[in-house]
Design a protein around this motif. Sequence first.
Motif, mmCIF file in Angstrom:
data_model
loop_
_atom_site.group_PDB
_atom_site.id
_atom_site.type_symbol
_atom_site.label_atom_id
_atom_site.label_comp_id
_atom_site.label_asym_id
_atom_site.label_seq_id
_atom_site.Cartn_x
_atom_site.Cartn_y
_atom_site.Cartn_z
ATOM 1 N N ASP B 386 62.368 -64.741 70.346
ATOM 2 C CA ASP B 386 62.301 -63.620 71.354
ATOM 3 C C ASP B 386 60.824 -63.422 71.830
ATOM 4 O O ASP B 386 60.358 -63.397 72.913
ATOM 5 N N LYS B 390 58.843 -64.261 75.715
ATOM 6 C CA LYS B 390 58.261 -63.249 76.289
ATOM 7 C C LYS B 390 56.577 -63.770 76.690
ATOM 8 O O LYS B 390 56.470 -63.617 77.688
ATOM 9 N N GLY B 444 67.740 -50.749 74.880
ATOM 10 C CA GLY B 444 67.414 -52.034 74.908
ATOM 11 C C GLY B 444 68.323 -52.975 74.734
ATOM 12 O O GLY B 444 69.460 -52.471 74.048
ATOM 13 N N GLY B 446 69.251 -56.904 73.149
ATOM 14 C CA GLY B 446 68.894 -57.858 72.397
ATOM 15 C C GLY B 446 69.952 -59.133 72.124
ATOM 16 O O GLY B 446 71.191 -58.761 72.337
ATOM 17 N N ASN B 724 65.965 -57.639 68.117
ATOM 18 C CA ASN B 724 65.435 -57.726 69.491
ATOM 19 C C ASN B 724 65.671 -56.549 70.495
ATOM 20 O O ASN B 724 64.743 -56.243 71.335
ATOM 21 N N ASN B 728 62.860 -53.831 72.096
ATOM 22 C CA ASN B 728 62.980 -53.901 73.680
ATOM 23 C C ASN B 728 63.052 -52.537 74.106
ATOM 24 O O ASN B 728 62.475 -52.079 74.905
ATOM 25 N N ARG B 733 57.427 -54.444 68.264
ATOM 26 C CA ARG B 733 58.267 -55.436 67.316
ATOM 27 C C ARG B 733 58.621 -54.761 66.141
ATOM 28 O O ARG B 733 57.667 -54.252 65.559
#
Lengths: 158, 754
Positions: B386, B390, B444, B446, B724, B728, B733
């Motif tokens: 991921d 990005k 978020g 993921g 993830n 987000n 992270r």
Amino acid sequence: MAGVAVSTTINGDTIEYLCQPDETLLDVLRDRLGLTGAKEGCGTGDCGACSVIIDDRLVCSCLVLGAEAEGRRIETVEGMAHGDKLHPLQQKFLEHAALQCGICTPGFLIAAKDLLAKNPDPTEEEIRFGLAGNLCRCTGYDKIVRAVQDAATVMKGA
Amino acid sequence: MNFDPRFSGRKFASVGTRPIRPDGVDKVTGRARYGADFNMAGQLVGRVLRSPHAHAKIRKIDTSKAEALAGVKAVITAADLPDLTDGDAAMYDILDNCMARTKALYDGHAVAAVAAIDARTARQALKLIEVDYEVLPHVTDVDEAMQHHAPLINDTVFTEGLEEKPVKPSNVTKRSQFGHGDVHQGFGHSDFIVERSFKTEQTHQGYIEPHACVANVSTDGTADLWVCTQGHFVYRQHCAQLLGMEASKLRVTSSEIGGGFGGKTHVWAEPVALALSRKAGRPVKLVMTRDEVFRASGPTSATSIDVKIGARKDGTITAAEATLRYSAGPYAGSWAEIGAMTAFACYRLDNVKTVGFEVLVNRPKTAAYRAPSAPMAAFAVESTVDELAKELGMDPVEFRIRNAAQEGTRSSYGPVYGPIGIGPTLEAVKVHPHMKAPLKKNQGRGMACGFWFNFGGQTCVDLNIGMDGSVSLAVGTVDVGGSRASLSLVAAEELGIDYSQLKAIVADTSSLGYNDMTDGSRGTFSSSMATISAARNAIKILRERAAQMWDISVDDVVWEQGHAVAKGEKHGNLGKLSLKEIAAKSGTTGGPIAGHSELVADGAGVSFATHICDVEVDPETGSTRVIRYTVVQDAGKAVHPTYVEGQYQGGAAQGIGWALNEEYIYGKDGRLQNAGFLDYRIPVCSDLPMIDTQILEIPNPNHPYGVRGVGETSIVPPLAAIANAVSNAAGVRMTHIPMSPPRILAAIEAEREG
């Protein structure tokens, strides 16, 4: 230690037994009366697998003493069906495959019966919070919630 | 008759339908009997004394006071379980884990056991056993245990798999390596490289039913064992070997099992119960408490993983590398090895290298937990993937599709793939409405992929046709979640009869040939293969009997939709004979009709899944709520789709608990601090949303119906998908599982402070 003589009602039958003062109702049901539908998953009131209804109140039978059943009215999973006719919750749990291993099922059925008795038309959120005292590790609860929703619909129409 | 296991592409009548399971009514009425629901006349209560120390030498155990207590019928220590393992190191570890021999190796390690007339007397007796411990330094953290100054857990262990044979003992039992190509060169060709380090904490399978058994050893050397297990034939082998019995003299009956997830795949208390029964001369029931389950039965590994992935600007991965350290408890395992095999299995890579280290720690012996070792590796890899997407400015689904393994790809662990589902699950996710649903503030999304090998193994099935035309199916793979229903569907399909005409049971070890345990998602895959083979053998006999009844050649009889049919113009007046009609005459046409099958179910098709998850993170408290979850997984062929969905949902839920909440917490004293469901909190009903599922069916070419195992893969993507999503939502992270509120808050604050 001297035994305590107890007279109680279980699933509509008058039952008498002797138990030790420190013996839980769960142990009495399972070991003395042969009612092994209620399960011991933790023995500390965290998993709900031993759920029974005492005088219309949902409890963990591992947190109740056998001696406390004196004069009470107890409902266990063994008393849910009428003869060979399953309770709508039992039928819907089967139809929705709301059980995988099935060890938590008796506790969920009893908790759901208590929930629908008090709230016949629960929202999904009310079902989820109403059953939050019962642990299931297999299903992710999705099919259990749907089975209870479906049973509530059937029971309202009955 | 040779059995042809190849996929035939047939049309299905029963398979794919959703009937009620045959064991269902017993399970909703409380009649089903689980491990602790069985009793024998004259039965004693067994209890186990456990070490309170993480690491201690056992100088002496004095059991005399316990033995003298009225009502105590037997007390045992390791001396009552002599070492009969004959150089079998894995069995020796199981023996030592059942009852500590010279050292207690973790908080909860069994050191002695009693059998008494009731639970109270047994508990009193445990208090009277005096154990003289010499407490030793301990280590519970996987990274600390690898340090050269760490306390040594076993000074006979020298790391295997190193180029040079080590001269000093170590807590690292083995180094393993997988991959192909040249990663150094691959990274040289990359435009972007992301390198991250991750940790995951130890979790427990969390089955609601504690381990339970009733053992009854007779003075004639035979014994019975009633037990909740994923593999009663394996338990028989283990127990017979550890107690010096012939396997045939030990009959093991598997009870209904209240969850296992890998945690009931080897023995813990069963040899102890048998040894107590042998000594006392009476049946002994031994049931673990929840505290014992947490402290002394199989948790998964804690891990520490480094990942490095490089890609070109166009989104092609040029090299991938990982170093994986997995805790094994105090005994050797192959947990890091499996992690190293699975880590990059979803991708088509020219240059890949993974290195695994098995690490001893003073924690309970690691046991399998649903796709063991794969979720942690997937967490580390899929988080890095991921991040790399990005960096590249690519959509994470598109980036994965570009690099996904395909038929013909050489996998990162060696074999070349046949038809596989990773690409199709990603394509399904790409167009899934979930991916387009709007997100609100602090929310978020993921997604992540997961892989599991699946397993086949030794399998034996008996299919018996009664004189009334009903069929009983005896299988030897323990039914952990509906396999009696799926196997009945398969038998009904093959015989051409109705599901209601069948009854499937799990036979005991004296009634059926050996079966490997229900692990590796093999229950329905392997037993359905054996069931098809057994049904075809029965059909051969049914055709022969029909031919006999008609007095024609068997070559002129075919089996169609539950009937023998005479083929050819000369037999035009014969019509057909139903299975029931043939069965009714069996007494005069040659005797009972049955089909048997004994096989090794090779060719378990590998399995892939892709999950999508939406979360909402409260920036004030660090608390996370999963608000939407979707599982897309390849089932090969869903025999009973409702139970396949159930496996998808259950694995996702376990993964959600692991990702957000569950962890073993050890104090500085090496003692487990949260050995109960109150403090080790698994997801409850109000924690979760509905879990949507999408079943893909990419047939497994090595199974007649195309079936693949479905049970385990669903726990592989969630850790990464949720990480993830949380990353987000929180804008930082997350690299440490579980992402509990304090860890999320700390990460947000660290990001703020820069």
